[in-house]
Design an enzyme around this catalytic site. Structure first.
Site, PDB file in Angstrom:
ATOM      1  N   GLU A  30      -0.080   2.975 -12.246  1.00 42.59           N
ATOM      2  CA  GLU A  30      -1.464   3.380 -11.936  1.00 42.59           C
ATOM      3  C   GLU A  30      -1.675   4.713 -12.546  1.00 42.59           C
ATOM      4  OE1 GLU A  30      -1.010   3.570  -7.568  1.00 42.59           O
ATOM      5  OE2 GLU A  30      -1.704   5.686  -7.665  1.00 42.59           O
TER       6      GLU A  30
ATOM      7  N   HIS B 181      -5.680   2.451  -5.342  1.00 40.94           N
ATOM      8  CA  HIS B 181      -5.162   3.719  -4.403  1.00 40.94           C
ATOM      9  C   HIS B 181      -6.215   4.216  -3.391  1.00 40.94           C
ATOM     10  CE1 HIS B 181      -1.322   6.217  -4.287  1.00 40.94           C
ATOM     11  NE2 HIS B 181      -2.011   6.300  -3.111  1.00 40.94           N
TER      12      HIS B 181
ATOM     13  N   THR C 259       0.741  -1.131  -0.044  1.00 42.45           N
ATOM     14  CA  THR C 259       0.080  -0.168   0.019  1.00 42.45           C
ATOM     15  C   THR C 259       0.783   1.353   0.103  1.00 42.45           C
ATOM     16  OG1 THR C 259      -0.187   0.041   2.493  1.00 42.45           O
ATOM     17  CG2 THR C 259      -1.921  -1.056   1.296  1.00 42.45           C
TER      18      THR C 259
ATOM     19  N   ARG D 116       3.946   2.607  -2.572  1.00 42.70           N
ATOM     20  CA  ARG D 116       4.190   3.185  -3.640  1.00 42.70           C
ATOM     21  C   ARG D 116       4.470   2.043  -4.949  1.00 42.70           C
ATOM     22  NH1 ARG D 116       1.702   6.655  -2.334  1.00 42.70           N
ATOM     23  NH2 ARG D 116       2.117   8.832  -2.343  1.00 42.70           N
TER      24      ARG D 116
HETATM   25  P1  NAI Z   1       6.893   7.774   6.919  1.00 42.28           P
HETATM   26  O1  NAI Z   1       7.666   8.962   6.528  1.00 42.28           O
HETATM   27  O2  NAI Z   1       6.074   8.083   8.255  1.00 42.28           O
HETATM   28  O3  NAI Z   1       7.467   6.516   7.138  1.00 42.28           O
HETATM   29  C1  NAI Z   1       8.194   5.853   6.086  1.00 42.28           C
HETATM   30  C2  NAI Z   1       9.182   4.773   6.672  1.00 42.28           C
HETATM   31  O4  NAI Z   1       9.902   3.986   5.837  1.00 42.28           O
HETATM   32  C3  NAI Z   1      10.113   5.267   7.682  1.00 42.28           C
HETATM   33  O5  NAI Z   1      10.453   4.202   8.719  1.00 42.28           O
HETATM   34  C4  NAI Z   1      11.647   5.148   6.757  1.00 42.28           C
HETATM   35  O6  NAI Z   1      12.665   5.002   7.971  1.00 42.28           O
HETATM   36  C5  NAI Z   1      11.233   3.952   6.201  1.00 42.28           C
HETATM   37  N1  NAI Z   1      12.274   3.727   4.924  1.00 42.28           N
HETATM   38  C6  NAI Z   1      12.869   4.715   4.225  1.00 42.28           C
HETATM   39  N2  NAI Z   1      13.728   4.068   3.438  1.00 42.28           N
HETATM   40  C7  NAI Z   1      13.570   2.818   3.550  1.00 42.28           C
HETATM   41  C8  NAI Z   1      14.289   1.909   2.969  1.00 42.28           C
HETATM   42  N3  NAI Z   1      15.287   2.110   1.996  1.00 42.28           N
HETATM   43  N4  NAI Z   1      14.106   0.362   3.254  1.00 42.28           N
HETATM   44  C9  NAI Z   1      12.912   0.336   4.330  1.00 42.28           C
HETATM   45  N5  NAI Z   1      12.469   1.396   5.024  1.00 42.28           N
HETATM   46  C10 NAI Z   1      12.602   2.555   4.446  1.00 42.28           C
HETATM   47  O7  NAI Z   1       5.824   7.484   5.948  1.00 42.28           O
HETATM   48  P2  NAI Z   1       4.385   7.088   5.935  1.00 42.28           P
HETATM   49  O8  NAI Z   1       3.417   8.500   6.188  1.00 42.28           O
HETATM   50  O9  NAI Z   1       4.236   5.914   7.108  1.00 42.28           O
HETATM   51  O10 NAI Z   1       3.957   6.602   4.642  1.00 42.28           O
HETATM   52  C11 NAI Z   1       4.528   5.728   4.088  1.00 42.28           C
HETATM   53  C12 NAI Z   1       4.298   5.351   2.687  1.00 42.28           C
HETATM   54  O11 NAI Z   1       2.858   5.153   2.351  1.00 42.28           O
HETATM   55  C13 NAI Z   1       4.514   7.093   1.839  1.00 42.28           C
HETATM   56  O12 NAI Z   1       5.664   7.260   1.580  1.00 42.28           O
HETATM   57  C14 NAI Z   1       3.493   6.563   0.746  1.00 42.28           C
HETATM   58  O13 NAI Z   1       4.246   6.296  -0.407  1.00 42.28           O
HETATM   59  C15 NAI Z   1       2.574   5.529   1.111  1.00 42.28           C
HETATM   60  N6  NAI Z   1       1.287   6.003   1.214  1.00 42.28           N
HETATM   61  C16 NAI Z   1       0.038   5.389   0.388  1.00 42.28           C
HETATM   62  C17 NAI Z   1      -1.178   5.839   0.537  1.00 42.28           C
HETATM   63  C18 NAI Z   1      -2.197   5.223  -0.007  1.00 42.28           C
HETATM   64  O14 NAI Z   1      -3.283   5.689  -0.058  1.00 42.28           O
HETATM   65  N7  NAI Z   1      -2.048   3.831  -0.403  1.00 42.28           N
HETATM   66  C19 NAI Z   1      -1.422   6.943   1.360  1.00 42.28           C
HETATM   67  C20 NAI Z   1      -0.191   7.712   2.169  1.00 42.28           C
HETATM   68  C21 NAI Z   1       0.858   7.202   2.086  1.00 42.28           C
END
Ligand code: NAI
Length: 334
Positions: free
Chosen positions: A263, A295, A232, A234
């Protein structure tokens, strides 16, 4: 400010108009996706408001700036689709919505896990056909199963919290350890160990050069045979053709997707009367053990209210202080 709101759907308009009830900004709602071709639709706007599948590459940013646009406000947390270096060179400010409801996405992820495990998508169709046979619907107890969470920020941690409630063992992988996730009993391990030990692997990391195709043929081969993968985050975090091969061989047991690499040409639109031209996506839809949603992880009333409020606040702050409250730039993310 005069704002051109791209990729507007009825719900975007409803929530943004409510947040802008005081009328401080003029919002022009455009259905079109932002791309070079649709830049002129911005008219005399000084700001554009964009969503996840809008194009914000150097060309589009250059065209916007040439028309007098000074600010881009994203209705998303993710900003992987923005060329921040180009924005900086052009003097364009970029704002985003850093947090709206991590619970919305986390809870949707749980919905995918449960639907795949207990075959709800098949059961729903069967019962409507008067078929009450259970063959093919066998699931497993989640209690005691190992759950691998990749990316333990706001959403990953909220998801881990719910799954801890199911009695899952939690493994985590992220560059930064999240104390709240540790407090749930999660053990941080290297990626290969997480992949090899998990019954369910769920992706919650941002899309970056490091995470593009993080789940490729090699990673899939390291997973437990028959495990479940849920994405969920990207679409491009997963190599879709590799996933299809793993599903065909049985190496991957089931797949839940809310995002898909290509998408942009599909999601958020009603294409039910059109021919599906994406053969990779079409192949995904043929598997009985794949559930795809378009999405919609973010799509709750609470999240849309927060997205609209933060977007208006970013605009207010730009008017007052010359920068959005939650600015993203090549050097700094607020
Ligand atoms: P956040 O910034 O709070 O957390 C991201 C996490 O990923 C952090 O723990 C970070 O350390 C980790 N990370 C960074 N690089 C990494 C790597 N190489 N390997 C493993 N982990 C890594 O972001 P949040 O708010 O939790 O969102 C996460 C993702 O969810 C967003 O970047 C977005 O792409 C996606 N998203 C999807 C939505 C949907 O409707 N399906 C809606 C909102 C966000």
């Amino acid at each position: 400010m005069h704002v051109a709101v791209y990729s507007t759907r009825r719900y975007d308009r409803e929530f943004l108009e409510r947040a802008n009830a005081a009328g401080r900004h003029r919002l022009d709602f455009l259905e079109a996706r932002l791309e070079a071709r649709t830049v002129p639709a911005a008219g005399a706007a000084e700001a554009v408001c964009a969503f996840v599948n809008d194009r914000l590459d150097a060309e589009v940013l250059g065209l916007l700036q040439a028309r007098g646009v000074k600010l881009v406000v994203l209705r998303s947390a993710g900003f992987n689709h923005v060329d921040l270096a180009a924005a900086a060179a052009l003097g364009l400010a970029v704002g985003r919505v850093p947090a709206y409801s991590p619970h919305a996405v986390a809870e949707h992820t749980v919905a995918l896990v449960l639907a795949l495990n207990r075959k709800i998508h098949k059961a729903y169709a069967r019962v409507r056909e008067g078929n009450f046979a259970l063959d093919g619907l066998l699931g497993f107890d989640l209690v005691g199963r190992t759950l691998g969470v990749i990316g333990t920020g706001q959403i990953g941690t909220a998801f881990a919290r719910i799954m801890a409630g199911f009695g899952c063992r939690l493994l985590a992988h992220a560059p930064v350890v999240e104390p709240a996730c540790m407090a749930l009993g999660a053990r941080y391990v290297p990626l290969p160990e997480l992949l090899a030990a998990s019954d369910v692997v769920s992706l919650h990391c941002p899309l970056t050069p490091d995470t593009r195709h993080l789940i490729d043929a090699d990673a899939l081969a390291q997973m437990k045979r028959g495990a479940m993968l849920v994405n969920t985050s990207r679409g491009a975090v997963v190599d879709t053709p590799a996933v299809i091969r793993a599903l065909k061989s049985g190496q991957l047991g089931s797949l839940g997707l809310d995002v898909y690499e290509e998408e942009g040409d599909l999601f958020f639109r009603d294409l039910s009367a059109e021919v599906l031209r994406d053969d990779v996506f079409a192949r995904l839809l043929t598997f009985p053990n794949v559930v795809v949603t378009g999405h919609q992880g973010f799509f709750t009333g609470e999240a849309l209210t927060a997205i609209a409020a933060t977007t208006i606040d970013n605009l207010d702050c730009f008017v007052a202080e010359g920068r959005p409250r939650h600015a993203v730039s090549v050097e700094r993310v607020v």
